[in-house]
Each structure stands twice: as C-alpha cells, then as structure tokens.
Design a protein around this motif. Sequence first.
Motif, short mmCIF file in Angstrom:
data_model
loop_
_atom_site.label_atom_id
_atom_site.label_comp_id
_atom_site.label_asym_id
_atom_site.label_seq_id
_atom_site.Cartn_x
_atom_site.Cartn_y
_atom_site.Cartn_z
N ARG A 294 -14.60 7.58 9.03
CA ARG A 294 -13.17 7.32 8.95
C ARG A 294 -12.42 8.56 9.45
NH1 ARG A 294 -9.80 4.01 5.44
NH2 ARG A 294 -7.97 5.17 4.80
N ILE A 295 -11.43 8.35 10.30
CA ILE A 295 -10.55 9.42 10.77
C ILE A 295 -9.15 9.08 10.29
CG2 ILE A 295 -9.63 10.68 12.76
CD1 ILE A 295 -12.65 11.08 12.36
N GLU A 296 -8.53 10.03 9.57
CA GLU A 296 -7.18 9.84 9.04
C GLU A 296 -6.26 10.87 9.70
OE1 GLU A 296 -7.56 10.30 4.82
OE2 GLU A 296 -8.70 8.43 4.61
N GLY A 297 -5.30 10.36 10.44
CA GLY A 297 -4.30 11.22 11.07
C GLY A 297 -2.98 11.11 10.34
N ARG A 298 -2.36 12.24 10.09
CA ARG A 298 -1.05 12.26 9.44
C ARG A 298 -0.12 13.10 10.31
NH1 ARG A 298 -4.24 16.00 7.59
NH2 ARG A 298 -3.52 17.99 6.83
N GLU A 299 1.15 13.11 9.94
CA GLU A 299 2.14 13.93 10.66
C GLU A 299 2.16 13.59 12.15
OE1 GLU A 299 0.83 17.86 9.77
OE2 GLU A 299 1.01 17.56 7.62
N GLY B 53 5.21 5.51 13.83
CA GLY B 53 4.50 5.49 12.55
C GLY B 53 4.41 6.90 11.97
N THR B 54 3.92 6.98 10.75
CA THR B 54 3.77 8.30 10.12
C THR B 54 2.32 8.69 9.94
OG1 THR B 54 3.89 7.28 7.93
CG2 THR B 54 5.96 8.12 8.87
N GLU B 55 1.41 7.70 9.99
CA GLU B 55 -0.01 8.00 9.86
C GLU B 55 -0.83 6.98 10.62
OE1 GLU B 55 -1.23 5.82 5.71
OE2 GLU B 55 -0.48 7.87 5.59
N LEU C 208 -1.56 15.31 13.28
CA LEU C 208 -1.51 14.93 14.69
C LEU C 208 -0.41 15.64 15.48
CD1 LEU C 208 -2.22 11.12 14.24
CD2 LEU C 208 -3.81 12.90 15.02
N THR C 209 0.38 16.47 14.79
CA THR C 209 1.42 17.25 15.46
C THR C 209 0.93 18.67 15.62
OG1 THR C 209 3.16 15.87 14.50
CG2 THR C 209 3.82 18.03 15.31
N PRO D 224 -9.51 24.95 10.18
CA PRO D 224 -9.02 24.14 9.07
C PRO D 224 -8.01 23.07 9.48
CG PRO D 224 -7.79 26.17 9.14
CD PRO D 224 -8.82 26.24 10.25
N VAL D 225 -7.74 22.90 10.79
CA VAL D 225 -6.80 21.86 11.22
C VAL D 225 -7.34 20.48 10.85
CG1 VAL D 225 -5.67 20.80 13.23
CG2 VAL D 225 -5.81 23.29 13.04
N ILE D 226 -8.66 20.33 10.95
CA ILE D 226 -9.31 19.10 10.48
C ILE D 226 -10.19 19.47 9.29
CG2 ILE D 226 -11.24 19.29 12.12
CD1 ILE D 226 -11.16 16.15 12.21
#
Length: 139
Positions: free
Chosen positions: A2-7, A37-39, A117-118, A132-134
């Motif tokens: 699972r990959i979860e992107g936010r921001e 979207g936001t995520e 993601l920003t 630590p970005v991911i």
Amino acid sequence: MRIEGREIPQSPQLRLGDVHVGMQRGREVVGRVPVTGTEAVWELEVVAREAGDLLDVGGPWVHGPPGARFLYLSWGSVSGDDFAMFGRAKLLFGDIPGPLLRSAFAGQGVLTGRLGLTDETGGPRCGRVRPPVITWSLQ
C-alpha cells in the motif's frame, strides 16, 4: 503493498492544468488522483522470491533490474483520455529495511509506504524519494 500519499500540491496552476498523480503499471499510469484531492492511496500486488541472499520483488508495478527495483508515482496533465506525464517520483525497494520487507512477504502485515506528495517548493514531489520523506511500516 500500500502506498499512501498525503499533502497533494494545491497550486492554482496545477488545478488549471488538470494535473493528476497515479501509480505506473508498466507504461500505463493508473489510479490517477486529481490535485483537487488531499490524499491518494494505491493498493498494489507485488510478488517476491529468494534470489541468493536477496529478496527479489516483481510484478507489473515493479520497475528496474534485480537489486535496483522501484515503483513510480507519475504526474501529468489530463485531457480527455490522454495523460501527458511531466514528472515521476521513484520509490526504491532498496530503501525499505530488509527485515521489514521480509516480514511483509512472510505475511506478517501489509507493507505500507507513506509520503508527502508536495515538495519543498510547493510543487509535485519528483525524483528519488528517500526516508525520512517516505516512511515504511507494516500494517
């Protein structure tokens, strides 16, 4: 996996350009999410096999040669059915701690990567994405 992107970046230029981010499967970008979207969340099936001392991963989502495998998050403008890619983020399996990767493929949980993601300029995150970005964990 699972990959979860936010921001997700929220600039007016990206919105006007109908920019989306998606996961690259082969040459196709799927699961596209607009910057409105936001995520974004992507569920992927990745397989693994022992290759000497390494756990080698594969499947339609995985790119690169053995020992240097990775996933792509791709950014592009959408017009009708067309997706014009302008950038990609590269998520390397080599950046995942070995014991965590082995635990995931032993069925001890879902390997989950979380990232913003920003980038630092307020635009879409592209290039190699390293901790630590991911952050990687089992869920």
